[in-house]
Design a protein around this motif. Structure first.
Motif, PDB file in Angstrom:
ATOM      1  N   GLY A   1       5.445   5.097  11.085  1.00 46.04           N
ATOM      2  CA  GLY A   1       6.244   4.195  10.635  1.00 46.04           C
ATOM      3  C   GLY A   1       5.596   2.879  10.333  1.00 46.04           C
ATOM      4  O   GLY A   1       6.331   1.921   9.936  1.00 46.04           O
TER       5      GLY A   1
ATOM      6  N   VAL B   1       0.924  -1.315  -0.140  1.00 41.53           N
ATOM      7  CA  VAL B   1       0.011  -0.015  -0.015  1.00 41.53           C
ATOM      8  C   VAL B   1       0.842   1.007  -0.015  1.00 41.53           C
ATOM      9  O   VAL B   1       1.872   1.212   0.705  1.00 41.53           O
ATOM     10  CB  VAL B   1      -1.031   0.033   1.064  1.00 41.53           C
ATOM     11  CG1 VAL B   1      -0.347  -0.155   2.629  1.00 41.53           C
ATOM     12  CG2 VAL B   1      -1.741   1.238   1.183  1.00 41.53           C
TER      13      VAL B   1
ATOM     14  N   ALA C   1       5.246   4.603   2.231  1.00 40.89           N
ATOM     15  CA  ALA C   1       4.952   3.237   2.348  1.00 40.89           C
ATOM     16  C   ALA C   1       4.591   3.151   3.746  1.00 40.89           C
ATOM     17  O   ALA C   1       4.207   2.033   4.215  1.00 40.89           O
ATOM     18  CB  ALA C   1       6.168   2.272   2.107  1.00 40.89           C
TER      19      ALA C   1
ATOM     20  N   VAL D   1      22.186 -13.189   1.825  1.00 39.74           N
ATOM     21  CA  VAL D   1      20.990 -14.120   1.622  1.00 39.74           C
ATOM     22  C   VAL D   1      20.357 -13.577   0.224  1.00 39.74           C
ATOM     23  O   VAL D   1      19.992 -12.570   0.094  1.00 39.74           O
ATOM     24  CB  VAL D   1      19.821 -14.065   2.709  1.00 39.74           C
ATOM     25  CG1 VAL D   1      18.720 -14.992   2.371  1.00 39.74           C
ATOM     26  CG2 VAL D   1      20.521 -14.136   4.039  1.00 39.74           C
TER      27      VAL D   1
ATOM     28  N   GLY E   1      12.569  -2.928   1.273  1.00 42.14           N
ATOM     29  CA  GLY E   1      13.975  -3.362   0.817  1.00 42.14           C
ATOM     30  C   GLY E   1      13.860  -4.821   0.280  1.00 42.14           C
ATOM     31  O   GLY E   1      14.656  -5.022  -0.612  1.00 42.14           O
ATOM     32  N   LEU E   2      13.120  -5.727   0.729  1.00 48.36           N
ATOM     33  CA  LEU E   2      13.180  -6.937   0.275  1.00 48.36           C
ATOM     34  C   LEU E   2      12.421  -6.990  -1.121  1.00 48.36           C
ATOM     35  O   LEU E   2      12.757  -7.866  -1.961  1.00 48.36           O
ATOM     36  CB  LEU E   2      12.388  -8.021   1.042  1.00 48.36           C
ATOM     37  CG  LEU E   2      12.286  -9.495   0.797  1.00 48.36           C
ATOM     38  CD1 LEU E   2      13.655 -10.042   0.795  1.00 48.36           C
ATOM     39  CD2 LEU E   2      11.267 -10.132   1.673  1.00 48.36           C
TER      40      LEU E   2
ATOM     41  N   SER F   1      16.085 -12.784   6.950  1.00 48.84           N
ATOM     42  CA  SER F   1      16.628 -12.136   8.148  1.00 48.84           C
ATOM     43  C   SER F   1      18.121 -12.120   8.322  1.00 48.84           C
ATOM     44  O   SER F   1      18.601 -13.458   8.492  1.00 48.84           O
ATOM     45  CB  SER F   1      16.055 -12.082   9.608  1.00 48.84           C
ATOM     46  OG  SER F   1      16.786 -11.461  10.448  1.00 48.84           O
ATOM     47  N   GLY F   2      19.026 -11.230   8.305  1.00 49.99           N
ATOM     48  CA  GLY F   2      20.527 -11.568   8.565  1.00 49.99           C
ATOM     49  C   GLY F   2      20.863 -11.556  10.059  1.00 49.99           C
ATOM     50  O   GLY F   2      21.563 -12.367  10.478  1.00 49.99           O
ATOM     51  N   SER F   3      20.281 -10.719  10.578  1.00 52.62           N
ATOM     52  CA  SER F   3      20.491 -10.393  12.147  1.00 52.62           C
ATOM     53  C   SER F   3      19.689 -11.256  13.307  1.00 52.62           C
ATOM     54  O   SER F   3      20.256 -11.567  14.174  1.00 52.62           O
ATOM     55  CB  SER F   3      20.114  -8.861  12.405  1.00 52.62           C
ATOM     56  OG  SER F   3      18.730  -8.568  12.505  1.00 52.62           O
TER      57      SER F   3
ATOM     58  N   THR G   1      10.342  -5.757   8.402  1.00 57.10           N
ATOM     59  CA  THR G   1       8.622  -5.550   8.268  1.00 57.10           C
ATOM     60  C   THR G   1       8.354  -6.438   9.574  1.00 57.10           C
ATOM     61  O   THR G   1       7.196  -6.055   9.810  1.00 57.10           O
ATOM     62  CB  THR G   1       8.318  -6.049   6.841  1.00 57.10           C
ATOM     63  OG1 THR G   1       8.841  -5.117   5.828  1.00 57.10           O
ATOM     64  CG2 THR G   1       6.791  -6.046   6.841  1.00 57.10           C
TER      65      THR G   1
ATOM     66  N   GLU H   1       6.077  -4.208  11.936  1.00 54.79           N
ATOM     67  CA  GLU H   1       4.560  -4.244  11.713  1.00 54.79           C
ATOM     68  C   GLU H   1       4.216  -5.253  12.601  1.00 54.79           C
ATOM     69  O   GLU H   1       2.779  -5.576  12.762  1.00 54.79           O
ATOM     70  CB  GLU H   1       4.245  -4.889  10.304  1.00 54.79           C
ATOM     71  CG  GLU H   1       4.818  -4.099   9.342  1.00 54.79           C
ATOM     72  CD  GLU H   1       3.709  -2.865   8.901  1.00 54.79           C
ATOM     73  OE1 GLU H   1       2.542  -2.854   9.250  1.00 54.79           O
ATOM     74  OE2 GLU H   1       3.905  -1.762   8.247  1.00 54.79           O
TER      75      GLU H   1
ATOM     76  N   GLN I   1      14.832  -5.939  -3.886  1.00 52.72           N
ATOM     77  CA  GLN I   1      15.804  -7.351  -4.234  1.00 52.72           C
ATOM     78  C   GLN I   1      14.987  -8.121  -5.224  1.00 52.72           C
ATOM     79  O   GLN I   1      15.504  -8.454  -6.293  1.00 52.72           O
ATOM     80  CB  GLN I   1      15.923  -8.005  -2.872  1.00 52.72           C
ATOM     81  CG  GLN I   1      17.020  -6.928  -2.047  1.00 52.72           C
ATOM     82  CD  GLN I   1      17.217  -7.612  -0.601  1.00 52.72           C
ATOM     83  OE1 GLN I   1      17.425  -8.902  -0.585  1.00 52.72           O
ATOM     84  NE2 GLN I   1      16.709  -6.819   0.339  1.00 52.72           N
TER      85      GLN I   1
HETATM   86  N1  NAP Z   1       3.366   0.145   2.776  1.00 52.39           N
HETATM   87  C1  NAP Z   1       3.343  -1.009   2.608  1.00 52.39           C
HETATM   88  O1  NAP Z   1       2.656  -2.280   1.944  1.00 52.39           O
HETATM   89  C2  NAP Z   1       4.462  -2.056   3.600  1.00 52.39           C
HETATM   90  C3  NAP Z   1       4.838  -3.285   3.229  1.00 52.39           C
HETATM   91  C4  NAP Z   1       5.653  -3.697   4.396  1.00 52.39           C
HETATM   92  C5  NAP Z   1       6.589  -2.967   5.174  1.00 52.39           C
HETATM   93  N2  NAP Z   1       6.158  -1.429   5.365  1.00 52.39           N
HETATM   94  C6  NAP Z   1       6.886  -0.839   5.854  1.00 52.39           C
HETATM   95  O2  NAP Z   1       8.460  -0.464   5.316  1.00 52.39           O
HETATM   96  C7  NAP Z   1       9.266  -0.406   6.565  1.00 52.39           C
HETATM   97  C8  NAP Z   1      10.223  -1.561   6.466  1.00 52.39           C
HETATM   98  O3  NAP Z   1      10.941  -1.529   5.471  1.00 52.39           O
HETATM   99  P1  NAP Z   1      12.315  -2.153   5.071  1.00 52.39           P
HETATM  100  O4  NAP Z   1      12.672  -2.043   3.702  1.00 52.39           O
HETATM  101  O5  NAP Z   1      13.273  -1.858   6.094  1.00 52.39           O
HETATM  102  O6  NAP Z   1      11.714  -3.654   5.165  1.00 52.39           O
HETATM  103  P2  NAP Z   1      12.165  -5.081   4.958  1.00 52.39           P
HETATM  104  O7  NAP Z   1      12.738  -5.252   3.724  1.00 52.39           O
HETATM  105  O8  NAP Z   1      11.262  -6.031   5.320  1.00 52.39           O
HETATM  106  O9  NAP Z   1      13.418  -5.189   5.974  1.00 52.39           O
HETATM  107  C9  NAP Z   1      14.887  -5.041   5.802  1.00 52.39           C
HETATM  108  C10 NAP Z   1      15.557  -6.004   6.787  1.00 52.39           C
HETATM  109  O10 NAP Z   1      15.243  -7.064   6.497  1.00 52.39           O
HETATM  110  C11 NAP Z   1      16.239  -8.068   6.636  1.00 52.39           C
HETATM  111  N3  NAP Z   1      16.571  -8.572   5.247  1.00 52.39           N
HETATM  112  C12 NAP Z   1      15.778  -8.039   3.981  1.00 52.39           C
HETATM  113  N4  NAP Z   1      16.364  -8.635   2.901  1.00 52.39           N
HETATM  114  C13 NAP Z   1      17.431  -9.329   3.441  1.00 52.39           C
HETATM  115  C14 NAP Z   1      18.318 -10.138   2.779  1.00 52.39           C
HETATM  116  N5  NAP Z   1      18.632 -10.465   1.338  1.00 52.39           N
HETATM  117  N6  NAP Z   1      19.364 -10.755   3.718  1.00 52.39           N
HETATM  118  C15 NAP Z   1      19.190 -10.741   5.037  1.00 52.39           C
HETATM  119  N7  NAP Z   1      18.255  -9.781   5.628  1.00 52.39           N
HETATM  120  C16 NAP Z   1      17.450  -9.224   4.880  1.00 52.39           C
HETATM  121  C17 NAP Z   1      17.505  -7.103   7.071  1.00 52.39           C
HETATM  122  O11 NAP Z   1      17.163  -7.159   8.695  1.00 52.39           O
HETATM  123  P3  NAP Z   1      17.692  -7.947   9.597  1.00 52.39           P
HETATM  124  O12 NAP Z   1      18.910  -8.578   9.015  1.00 52.39           O
HETATM  125  O13 NAP Z   1      17.958  -7.206  10.888  1.00 52.39           O
HETATM  126  O14 NAP Z   1      16.814  -8.981   9.796  1.00 52.39           O
HETATM  127  C18 NAP Z   1      16.973  -5.765   6.723  1.00 52.39           C
HETATM  128  O15 NAP Z   1      17.426  -4.717   7.406  1.00 52.39           O
HETATM  129  C19 NAP Z   1       8.452  -0.334   7.790  1.00 52.39           C
HETATM  130  O16 NAP Z   1       8.172   1.141   8.125  1.00 52.39           O
HETATM  131  C20 NAP Z   1       6.998  -1.038   7.287  1.00 52.39           C
HETATM  132  O17 NAP Z   1       6.010  -0.626   8.103  1.00 52.39           O
HETATM  133  C21 NAP Z   1       5.139  -1.023   4.340  1.00 52.39           C
END
Ligand code: NAP
Length: 259
Positions: free
Chosen positions: A53, A41, A48, A166, A190-191, A117-119, A83, A87, A194
């Motif tokens: 947040g 959304v 986003a 990953v 982020g994901l 998740s990496g961490s 996420t 969330e 990718q």
């Molecule tokens: N509008 C929408 O529909 C929507 C949907 C989803 C999220 N959001 C919002 O977006 C924000 C989060 O965004 P984001 O881009 O940070 O989310 P994300 O892609 O879910 O999270 C990024 C984190 O996920 C882990 N990760 C992602 N890809 C990885 C990979 N290839 N290898 C290892 N770890 C990986 C890492 O954290 P770790 O290593 O610490 O786990 C990375 O820092 C929040 O504010 C959420 O509320 C909005």
């Protein structure tokens, strides 16, 4: 809700909503290529997340109805660790009616939650994602924090890559190897970036939220190596929200297959 563009314009009763989010037909198991949906959304100014947040503050009941319809017959719901934590993902379960409908179609009673998740700093409270109907999958690196790895292994199936990275292509291959080819990627940006960059996204289910909120709470995502193009399949509307379904340009016939 009403379809204002697409194959069946007119009112869309709630119980017919999942019919408008069909998964493609697939042949024998060995040939089942994954179909990856991106579900997001966003506001009119491209945010986003709202000022808290979170995506919930820019969403609505109609968006949540579509969100549920998009997931309903998925095999796996894929999210980034960011996420999942931000969330506050709860357990992934199916209602009794949905479980029965899924079984009738030869699917497991509920989708599997898959986390990247990496961490491994994921919330482990007993009522959280680890209480899902099916044991969640967590994809991580070869050498994550040992204590977090041990704690997660008690609650999830942890799948480790062979390096310190990953790759989302490897994640999707791992899902497919488990027979999980109907994949909804719920972000975050982020994901999803990718997955899009790897050419894995077949469908984008994008809700346009009728708000301006600013983008300070929206994470930056890197540019893709090349633009990915999609074709509009339908637009639903209710309460000034637009629920758009896009399918990858040139997607194989059958993408509009059964609901
Ligand atoms: N509008 C929408 O529909 C929507 C949907 C989803 C999220 N959001 C919002 O977006 C924000 C989060 O965004 P984001 O881009 O940070 O989310 P994300 O892609 O879910 O999270 C990024 C984190 O996920 C882990 N990760 C992602 N890809 C990885 C990979 N290839 N290898 C290892 N770890 C990986 C890492 O954290 P770790 O290593 O610490 O786990 C990375 O820092 C929040 O504010 C959420 O509320 C909005």
């Amino acid at each position: 809700m009403e379809m204002i563009f697409g194959p069946r314009p007119g009112p869309v009763p709630g119980d017919e909503l999942p019919d408008h989010y069909p998964w493609p037909e697939r042949g024998p198991e060995a040939d089942r290529q994954p179909w990856v949906r991106a579900m997001m959304v966003g506001t009119l100014d491209g945010a986003a997340a709202g000022d808290d947040g979170l995506s919930g503050s820019i969403s609505s009941d109609v968006d949540r109805d579509v969100f549920a319809a998009v997931r309903r017959f998925a095999d796996a719901v894929l999210v980034g660790g960011g996420t999942l934590s931000a969330e506050g993902y709860g357990p992934l379960r199916a209602t009794d009616a949905d479980a029965a409908a899924r079984r009738e179609r030869g699917q497991a009673a509920a989708p599997v939650l898959a986390v990247v998740s990496g961490s491994l700093t994921l919330p482990l409270d007993p009522d959280g994602f680890t209480a899902s109907a099916r044991r969640p999958l967590v994809f991580t690196t070869a050498s994550p924090d040992a204590d977090r790895l041990a704690a997660l292994r008690e609650r999830c199936e942890v799948v480790q890559s062979d390096g310190d990275h990953v790759d989302v292509r490897w994640v999707v291959d791992q899902l497919r190897a488990r027979g999980l080819w109907r994949i909804v990627c719920e972000g975050g940006p982020g994901l999803l970036g990718q997955a899009a960059d790897a050419g894995l996204v077949d469908e984008v289910d994008q809700t346009i939220s009728p708000m301006l909120v600013g983008t300070e709470q929206t994470p930056d995502a890197p540019m893709l190596s090349s633009a990915r193009e999609f074709e509009l399949a339908h637009v639903l509307t209710a309460e000034s929200f637009l629920m758009c379904r896009y399918v990858r340009a040139g997607a194989e016939p059958g993408a509009e297959g059964r609901a």
